[in-house]
Scaffold this motif. Structure first.
Motif, mmCIF file in Angstrom:
data_model
loop_
_atom_site.group_PDB
_atom_site.id
_atom_site.type_symbol
_atom_site.label_atom_id
_atom_site.label_comp_id
_atom_site.label_asym_id
_atom_site.label_seq_id
_atom_site.Cartn_x
_atom_site.Cartn_y
_atom_site.Cartn_z
ATOM 1 N N GLU A 1 -41.856 -147.590 -7.358
ATOM 2 C CA GLU A 1 -42.857 -149.128 -8.041
ATOM 3 C C GLU A 1 -41.415 -150.398 -8.565
ATOM 4 O OE1 GLU A 1 -46.181 -147.272 -10.902
ATOM 5 O OE2 GLU A 1 -44.499 -145.562 -10.646
ATOM 6 N N THR A 2 -40.245 -149.613 -9.351
ATOM 7 C CA THR A 2 -39.407 -150.473 -9.615
ATOM 8 C C THR A 2 -38.238 -151.049 -8.819
ATOM 9 O OG1 THR A 2 -38.447 -149.499 -12.066
ATOM 10 C CG2 THR A 2 -37.345 -151.272 -11.376
ATOM 11 N N ALA A 3 -37.960 -150.656 -7.723
ATOM 12 C CA ALA A 3 -37.451 -150.828 -6.654
ATOM 13 C C ALA A 3 -38.728 -151.860 -5.840
ATOM 14 C CB ALA A 3 -37.164 -149.861 -5.146
ATOM 15 N N GLY A 4 -40.022 -151.580 -5.827
ATOM 16 C CA GLY A 4 -40.499 -152.831 -5.099
ATOM 17 C C GLY A 4 -40.956 -153.923 -6.453
ATOM 18 N N GLN A 5 -40.678 -153.330 -7.576
ATOM 19 C CA GLN A 5 -40.759 -154.816 -7.977
ATOM 20 C C GLN A 5 -39.741 -156.158 -7.783
ATOM 21 O OE1 GLN A 5 -40.977 -153.560 -12.393
ATOM 22 N NE2 GLN A 5 -42.855 -152.748 -11.789
ATOM 23 N N LEU A 6 -37.926 -155.350 -7.749
ATOM 24 C CA LEU A 6 -36.911 -155.859 -7.723
ATOM 25 C C LEU A 6 -37.299 -156.346 -5.857
ATOM 26 C CD1 LEU A 6 -34.675 -153.898 -9.474
ATOM 27 C CD2 LEU A 6 -35.763 -155.696 -9.997
#
Length: 316
Positions: free
Chosen positions: A174-179
């Motif tokens: 989820e965080t990777a996708g946001q970045l």
């Protein structure tokens, strides 16, 4: 987008001078990279041409490091970002050059840029001897604007390919996708498996992990799957994806595959390309005492995935 292969390209023969050139490797083409492209686009617009933007990059890095994107993915994402020319250099061809020689013999000789854009931490020349500030100095001497982009979003926690790779390896998609500004994806050709999932009521499309791609933490993921069906129509469906060695039915823990149950789909996908977009890790990979226990859990996983997507939690 025109792809140029260096160093064999005749100087200035393939691109007109006066363009805006962005420098970097661009693995992932993440949010920070997108800021560089946006800055280049703004500079190009001031020249009156909104697609007068080129990217100079390497074909690959010298270290066999896991990457977020392969060369094809990177090129497509850069093209989508408004890049008109993509100049791909062999690392060995410039690794021994001084930074100043690179500036004059590669950037000026091949591209005659009106402006250059790079990140605050861009290093180049033999053993990374030169910095973005050197580019500014040499650019000023030649009357070339050099825009050095600051850390994004800030210096305390900048977006970087290294940080995103770490998040993916830890399972924080989820965080990777946001970045990245999009879900991390894995693509491959669907292979034949043991058809055990089909017998248990959840047929899976099986992929091998592509070489040199960052491998997510083992576990079960909520995903979306994109593929062309038997009629050639592009489909996007929800799915339950297992990345791991399938310990309930496989004794080889090193045999890692990507197996995806595409929800609400039936059809033959063998030999077709499939791209799996990973949104969220919903649990760890587990070993079950019986096949029925495995089946029961996978059915629960499917309901978790349906509920999560239905609730609109997949923001990307």
């Amino acid at each position: 987008m025109q792809i140029l292969s260096l160093p064999d390209m005749t100087p200035t023969a393939s691109v007109p001078g006066g363009g805006v050139w962005v420098l970097g490797f661009f693995d992932g083409v993440h949010a920070g990279h997108q800021k560089l492209l946006a800055a280049a686009g703004e500079l190009a617009e001031k020249q009156g041409e909104d697609r007068n933007v080129g990217v100079w990059t390497f074909a690959s890095l010298p270290k066999a490091e896991e990457m977020l994107t392969d060369a094809g993915e990177r090129a497509q994402l850069l093209g989508n970002g408004g890049v008109r020319w993509l100049a791909v250099e062999d690392f060995a061809a410039v690794s021994g050059m001084s930074g100043e020689a690179f500036f004059h013999e590669v950037l000026l000789a091949h591209f005659a840029p009106s402006a250059i854009v790079c990140g605050f931490n861009f290093r180049f020349g033999h053993k990374g001897e030169s910095t973005a500030q050197d580019l500014v100095k040499w650019g000023q001497a030649e009357g070339i604007c050099v825009h050095v982009a600051p850390p994004y979003p800030d210096a305390a926690c900048p977006v970087s390919s290294t940080r995103i790779r770490m998040l993916i390896r830890e399972g924080d998609l989820e965080t990777a996708g946001q970045l990245l500004t999009r879900p991390y994806s894995i693509a491959g050709i669907v292979e034949h498996g043991k058809a055990l999932g089909r017998k248990l009521g959840f047929p899976t499309a099986n992929l091998r992990l592509p070489p040199h791609k960052t491998v997510p933490a083992r576990g079960i993921y909520a995903c979306k799957v994109r593929f062309a069906d038997e009629a050639g129509q592009e489909q996007t469906r929800w799915g339950v994806c297992n990345i791991g060695s399938r310990p309930t039915v496989n004794g080889d823990s090193s045999d890692v595959t990507v197996e995806t149950w595409i929800l609400d789909f039936s059809g033959d996908l063998y030999g077709r390309e499939l791209r799996v977009y990973l949104y969220r890790r919903i649990r760890e990979e587990m070993q079950f005492r019986t096949l029925e226990a495995l089946r029961s859990q996978v059915m629960q996983d499917a309901e978790t995935v349906r509920a999560w997507f239905t609730a609109g939690d997949a923001a990307l």
